[in-house]
Design an enzyme around this catalytic site. Structure first.
Site, PDB file in Angstrom:
ATOM      1  CG  HIS A  30      -2.186   0.589   1.002  1.00  0.00           C
ATOM      2  ND1 HIS A  30      -2.348   1.706  -0.195  1.00  0.00           N
ATOM      3  CD2 HIS A  30      -3.475   0.514   1.677  1.00  0.00           C
ATOM      4  CE1 HIS A  30      -3.677   2.060  -0.006  1.00  0.00           C
ATOM      5  NE2 HIS A  30      -4.405   1.550   0.906  1.00  0.00           N
ATOM      6  CG  ASP A  52      -3.846   4.021  -3.618  1.00  0.00           C
ATOM      7  OD1 ASP A  52      -2.873   4.013  -2.554  1.00  0.00           O
ATOM      8  OD2 ASP A  52      -3.758   5.093  -4.248  1.00  0.00           O
TER       9      ASP A  52
END
Length: 437
Positions: free
Chosen positions: A409, A413
């Protein structure tokens, strides 16, 4: 004459090796090419044959000693009258595009959590102007704790030839910030390792030391969890057309190529196609910089007899489907025979872990550093599925597979992961398998 046995170079990026076990002792006879010892690197363990026939005259390194490439580790007294030679390096076996034996085994089961390749060992300048080398474990700890090269070089080593050991760096970390690392008096003594004598156990319990590969896996898994911000997404994929194609073409493929057609190349091909549509999944983070890799090098997490490995299929964007099938088969066969070289275990840009071969329908594999994502492939199972038809909804039987994507992350995303996974699903569900071969 005396023949020197030297630490072989087991790969282009390998600068040192660890003595694991000697198969001969001083005074014992050894034949030419008979296994003399086992040597380990941060990638693989290898059996080293004797460079000459004779009697072991001298052994210069003990098990667990770490020595640089080309250092003399033993001497053999030989009457063969041949020039002094060194133990041969293990060279990377080139992938063959010719058919394998028809009796070759199935693809090696692939495991859910791939082995993470440690950071290559690089020499640094020492305080006296020489060169200092650090073991993969020390490097990993330093990287995790953000110990700089200057700090490493200032730590007083208690290992062989002043080498910094795990105990040295752990002791330094305990006193970090309270005393200079070059003051031995301020360094906390190394803690004794737990053993069967110190660890409290019940009468029927059994305690054994982790083998070297298990220790590497443990350290690498911990490093990946500490480094990447793992996020997972899962999608169902209808692979009925793939299953039907494999079933229909299996006999012809086996006769033509000499080995069985498996599902793994289909998932690797889908991962490559999705990467070409989403290049960020082939990138790596280095500090605050994003490095977009030119070539797509797929790591294939597999379970070998001795533990987990992630051999790499390089330049997948240049291979057609048949080429991928041959590469997967080649790595499977050579993996079983212990012929995977250290250079074939590094350089991956994306990893595929097929834990479905064990019957597992779902899993969340750990990212293979320094990759930014990993694809998990679950078992293919027939399931009742609702499909819309011109006459209304109908329940049909389809071959369904759960695909999971683990992303870092920090770079990717959830939307990125969702789009990537959907690209794979669309490719596999609409694939014209007959056009691949």
């Amino acid at each position: 004459m005396i023949v020197d046995v030297i630490m072989p170079k087991l790969g282009e990026s390998i600068t040192e090796g660890t003595i694991i076990q000697w198969h001969k002792e001083v005074g014992e006879s050894v034949g030419m090419d008979e296994i003399l010892l086992e040597i380990g690197t941060d990638k693989v363990d290898s059996e080293i044959p004797s460079p000459a026939a004779g009697v072991v005259k001298e052994i210069l390194a003990k098990p667990n000693d770490v020595l640089l490439v080309n250092e003399v580790i033993a001497r053999i007294e030989s009457d063969a009258g041949v020039p002094i030679v060194a133990a041969p390096a293990v060279e990377e076996e080139k992938i063959k595009d010719s058919p394998s034996s028809a009796s070759s085994p199935e693809l090696i089961p692939e495991a859910p959590a791939p082995l993470i390749a440690p950071v290559p060992m690089t020499p640094s300048a020492s305080q006296d102007g020489g060169r200092t080398f650090y073991t993969p474990l020390v490097r990993a700890i330093a990287r995790r704790e953000e110990v700089s090269e200057d700090e490493l070089s200032a730590i007083t080593g208690t290992g062989r030839a002043g080498r910094v050991t795990k105990g040295d760096i752990m002791a330094y970390l305990e006193t970090r910030g309270t005393a200079p690392p070059h003051e031995p008096a301020a360094v906390t003594p190394q803690r004794p390792a737990l053993s069967a004598q110190t660890l409290p156990v019940a009468m029927d319990d059994r305690v054994e030391e982790m083998d070297r590969m298990r220790q590497m896996i443990s350290e690498n898994m911990r490093h990946s969890i500490d480094t990447a911000a793992h996020v997972y997404l899962v999608s169902e994929c209808d692979v009925t057309s793939v299953v039907e194609y494999v079933n229909n073409q299996q006999a012809a493929f086996l006769q033509r190529e000499g080995f069985k057609l498996t599902y793994t190349p289909f998932f690797i091909l889908a991962a490559v196609k999705a990467i070409q549509a989403h290049p960020k999944f082939n990138a790596a983070l280095e500090g605050t910089s994003i490095i977009f890799k030119k070539n797509i090098n797929i790591g294939m997490a597999v379970a070998m007899d001795k533990g987990l490995m992630v051999p790499v299929i390089s330049n997948c964007e240049e291979l057609n489907f048949l080429g991928l099938c041959r590469k997967v088969k080649d790595l499977a066969v050579r993996g079983r025979n212990g012929k995977i070289s250290p250079d074939e275990l590094q350089g991956s840009t994306f990893t595929v872990s097929n834990f479905g071969v064990f019957g597992n329908t779902f899993g969340m594999p750990i990212i293979n550093q320094p990759n930014s994502a990993i694809l998990g492939v679950g078992a293919i199972k027939k399931q009742p599925v609702v499909r819309e038809t011109q006459h209304g909804d109908a329940v049909v039987i389809r071959s369904i597979c759960n695909l999971s994507i683990g992303i870092d992350h920090r770079l990717l995303d959830g939307a990125d992961g969702g789009k990537y996974l959907q690209t794979i699903v669309t490719f596999l569900e609409s694939i014209n398998a007959s056009a691949l071969l």
